[in-house]
Design a protein around this motif. Structure first.
Motif, mmCIF file in Angstrom:
data_model
loop_
_atom_site.group_PDB
_atom_site.id
_atom_site.type_symbol
_atom_site.label_atom_id
_atom_site.label_comp_id
_atom_site.label_asym_id
_atom_site.label_seq_id
_atom_site.Cartn_x
_atom_site.Cartn_y
_atom_site.Cartn_z
ATOM 1 N N GLY A 33 0.787 -1.240 0.000
ATOM 2 C CA GLY A 33 0.000 0.000 0.000
ATOM 3 C C GLY A 33 0.808 1.274 0.000
ATOM 4 O O GLY A 33 0.248 2.376 0.051
ATOM 5 N N ARG A 34 2.110 1.171 -0.048
ATOM 6 C CA ARG A 34 2.960 2.372 -0.144
ATOM 7 C C ARG A 34 4.365 1.928 -0.580
ATOM 8 O O ARG A 34 4.739 0.779 -0.380
ATOM 9 N N PRO A 35 5.149 2.856 -1.145
ATOM 10 C CA PRO A 35 6.520 2.496 -1.500
ATOM 11 C C PRO A 35 7.433 2.536 -0.271
ATOM 12 O O PRO A 35 7.048 3.095 0.763
ATOM 13 N N PRO A 36 8.642 1.950 -0.346
ATOM 14 C CA PRO A 36 9.607 2.134 0.747
ATOM 15 C C PRO A 36 10.005 3.610 0.829
ATOM 16 O O PRO A 36 9.961 4.310 -0.188
ATOM 17 N N GLY A 37 10.369 4.063 2.020
ATOM 18 C CA GLY A 37 10.739 5.476 2.189
ATOM 19 C C GLY A 37 12.098 5.634 2.855
ATOM 20 O O GLY A 37 12.400 4.940 3.826
ATOM 21 N N LEU A 38 12.906 6.540 2.313
ATOM 22 C CA LEU A 38 14.226 6.851 2.888
ATOM 23 C C LEU A 38 14.320 8.345 3.164
ATOM 24 O O LEU A 38 14.018 9.158 2.282
ATOM 25 N N ALA A 39 14.713 8.703 4.381
ATOM 26 C CA ALA A 39 14.901 10.116 4.742
ATOM 27 C C ALA A 39 16.386 10.405 4.898
ATOM 28 O O ALA A 39 17.057 9.756 5.694
ATOM 29 N N ALA A 90 9.006 8.062 14.142
ATOM 30 C CA ALA A 90 7.578 7.795 14.362
ATOM 31 C C ALA A 90 6.770 7.784 13.059
ATOM 32 O O ALA A 90 5.604 7.411 13.058
ATOM 33 N N ASP A 91 7.404 8.192 11.952
ATOM 34 C CA ASP A 91 6.682 8.315 10.680
ATOM 35 C C ASP A 91 6.592 6.953 9.985
ATOM 36 O O ASP A 91 7.607 6.367 9.614
ATOM 37 N N ASP A 92 5.376 6.476 9.797
ATOM 38 C CA ASP A 92 5.178 5.143 9.215
ATOM 39 C C ASP A 92 5.549 5.036 7.746
ATOM 40 O O ASP A 92 5.648 3.938 7.213
ATOM 41 N N ARG A 93 5.753 6.168 7.095
ATOM 42 C CA ARG A 93 6.122 6.105 5.661
ATOM 43 C C ARG A 93 7.631 5.923 5.470
ATOM 44 O O ARG A 93 8.097 5.697 4.364
ATOM 45 N N VAL A 94 8.374 6.069 6.581
ATOM 46 C CA VAL A 94 9.851 6.065 6.498
ATOM 47 C C VAL A 94 10.412 4.741 7.012
ATOM 48 O O VAL A 94 10.152 4.343 8.141
ATOM 49 N N ASP A 95 11.183 4.064 6.168
ATOM 50 C CA ASP A 95 11.808 2.780 6.552
ATOM 51 C C ASP A 95 13.290 2.940 6.853
ATOM 52 O O ASP A 95 13.878 2.114 7.539
ATOM 53 N N HIS A 280 19.308 -1.066 -0.813
ATOM 54 C CA HIS A 280 19.036 -2.458 -0.414
ATOM 55 C C HIS A 280 18.586 -2.505 1.054
ATOM 56 O O HIS A 280 17.607 -3.165 1.400
ATOM 57 N N ASN A 281 19.315 -1.771 1.928
ATOM 58 C CA ASN A 281 18.972 -1.735 3.359
ATOM 59 C C ASN A 281 17.568 -1.167 3.576
ATOM 60 O O ASN A 281 16.806 -1.667 4.410
ATOM 61 N N THR A 282 17.231 -0.114 2.823
ATOM 62 C CA THR A 282 15.916 0.522 2.976
ATOM 63 C C THR A 282 14.808 -0.453 2.587
ATOM 64 O O THR A 282 13.800 -0.583 3.295
ATOM 65 N N VAL A 283 15.010 -1.172 1.483
ATOM 66 C CA VAL A 283 14.003 -2.140 1.030
ATOM 67 C C VAL A 283 13.919 -3.316 2.015
ATOM 68 O O VAL A 283 12.839 -3.823 2.312
ATOM 69 N N TRP A 284 15.058 -3.707 2.571
ATOM 70 C CA TRP A 284 15.086 -4.790 3.570
ATOM 71 C C TRP A 284 14.269 -4.392 4.810
ATOM 72 O O TRP A 284 13.435 -5.160 5.296
ATOM 73 N N SER A 285 14.499 -3.167 5.309
ATOM 74 C CA SER A 285 13.740 -2.660 6.482
ATOM 75 C C SER A 285 12.250 -2.633 6.197
ATOM 76 O O SER A 285 11.431 -2.973 7.050
ATOM 77 N N TYR A 286 11.923 -2.181 5.007
ATOM 78 C CA TYR A 286 10.527 -2.073 4.538
ATOM 79 C C TYR A 286 9.869 -3.450 4.588
ATOM 80 O O TYR A 286 8.779 -3.625 5.145
ATOM 81 N N GLN A 287 10.573 -4.458 4.071
ATOM 82 C CA GLN A 287 10.013 -5.812 4.092
ATOM 83 C C GLN A 287 9.882 -6.346 5.515
ATOM 84 O O GLN A 287 8.890 -6.976 5.847
ATOM 85 N N ARG A 289 9.307 -4.714 8.202
ATOM 86 C CA ARG A 289 8.201 -4.068 8.913
ATOM 87 C C ARG A 289 6.862 -4.679 8.527
ATOM 88 O O ARG A 289 5.973 -4.805 9.361
ATOM 89 N N PHE A 290 6.719 -5.091 7.264
ATOM 90 C CA PHE A 290 5.446 -5.639 6.820
ATOM 91 C C PHE A 290 5.347 -7.138 7.080
ATOM 92 O O PHE A 290 4.287 -7.725 6.996
#
Length: 292
Positions: A33-39, A90-95, A280-287, A289-290
């Protein structure tokens, strides 16, 4: 018998991995439901840092990762940056969260890095993630050393049973790469600027990793014939006659390429892998979390 070393092409591997990541993100985004996010947080206007940040944001866009960049003025306070990190935690869009180093001198970078939630630590530098690396537990890995390991793997260069020497002991590269090589069953020595008879130590290496930040430190007589030489250094030097600057590594490339069997170029070697491992790390974190 003199032959020219085979180049370990980090640029080509980075492009291949980014294409694979883009495909992965494309299939996961509708599911999650959303893309991975990096800040990426940057303070001040260091031109090298600004170029790195632009590069990271461009790479994110290419792979389908949402960017949540925040650029603070040079005089930003510790509290302002810390507050932003707390919001991103705390932002759920950020992995993934990354603080672009170096920070201005008045800021305590260690304290800020330690405030990033370990599961969003895209650079793999939080003490919790370094501890996971020491214990060989799954976790986010420091991008540059992780990129080196992926590069060796892509060329089927298995460290098991080999003697590895790492020149450099920074928390960014030297220590984590030594742990990763150890984990891959190499016998590892960590050397540094105060190592007596450095050349003698480096000549014992089947795999030599140079991560000191000193141009052309590793000369041909310091390399065992047939070794795998990984140059992590990125040093900008200026030609005195033309005034033009260029990037060189910690390894004297022209001399070492006739001794080593494999060698990473600078640029186009390890540097290209660093940004890819961040994605790669951002996508790994994203996965992660879900999948919880």
């Amino acid at each position: 018998m003199s032959s020219i070393a085979q180049l370990l092409d980090g640029k080509a591997l980075a492009q291949k991995m980014q294409t694979e990541l883009a495909t992965q993100v494309q299939s996961l985004t509708p599911q999650y439901g959303r893309p991975p996010g990096l800040a990426v947080l940057m303070v001040g206007d260091n031109p090298a840092s600004a170029a790195y940040v632009r590069n990271k944001e461009k790479a994110c866009a290419a792979v389908g990762i949402a960017s949540f960049g925040k650029h603070f003025p040079n005089e930003a306070t510790q509290a302002e940056v810390a507050d932003m990190i707390a919001q991103l935690n705390a932002d759920d869009r950020v992995d993934g969260i990354l603080v672009q180093l170096p920070l201005p001198d008045h800021l305590d970078s260690v304290a800020l890095l330690n405030q990033i939630h370990p599961d969003k630590d895209a650079d793999g530098l939080h003490p919790m993630n370094l501890g996971r690396l020491v214990r060989t537990e799954p976790g986010l890995r420091s991008c540059t050393p992780y990129g080196v390991m992926r590069l060796l793997e892509a060329y089927n260069l298995d460290p098991a049973g080999k003697t590895a020497v790492v020149v450099g002991r920074s928390i960014l590269v030297g220590k984590p790469i030594a742990l990763m090589l150890l984990d891959a069953n190499a016998t590892v020595t960590i050397a540094h600027s105060r190592t007596p008879n450095l050349a003698e130590v480096t000549r014992s290496a089947d795999i030599l990793v140079a991560a000191v930040g000193r141009p052309n430190l590793i000369t041909a007589d310091m390399v065992k014939p047939g070794a795998i030489v990984v140059d992590v250094g990125i040093n900008r030097i200026t030609d005195e006659t033309t005034g033009k600057s260029r990037l060189v590594g910690d390894v004297d490339f022209n001399a070492v390429q006739s001794v080593a069997e494999y060698l990473t170029p600078v640029p186009g070697g390890v540097g290209a892998m660093t940004v890819t491992m961040l994605l790669h790390n951002t996508v790994w974190s994203y996965q992660q979390r879900f999948q919880k």
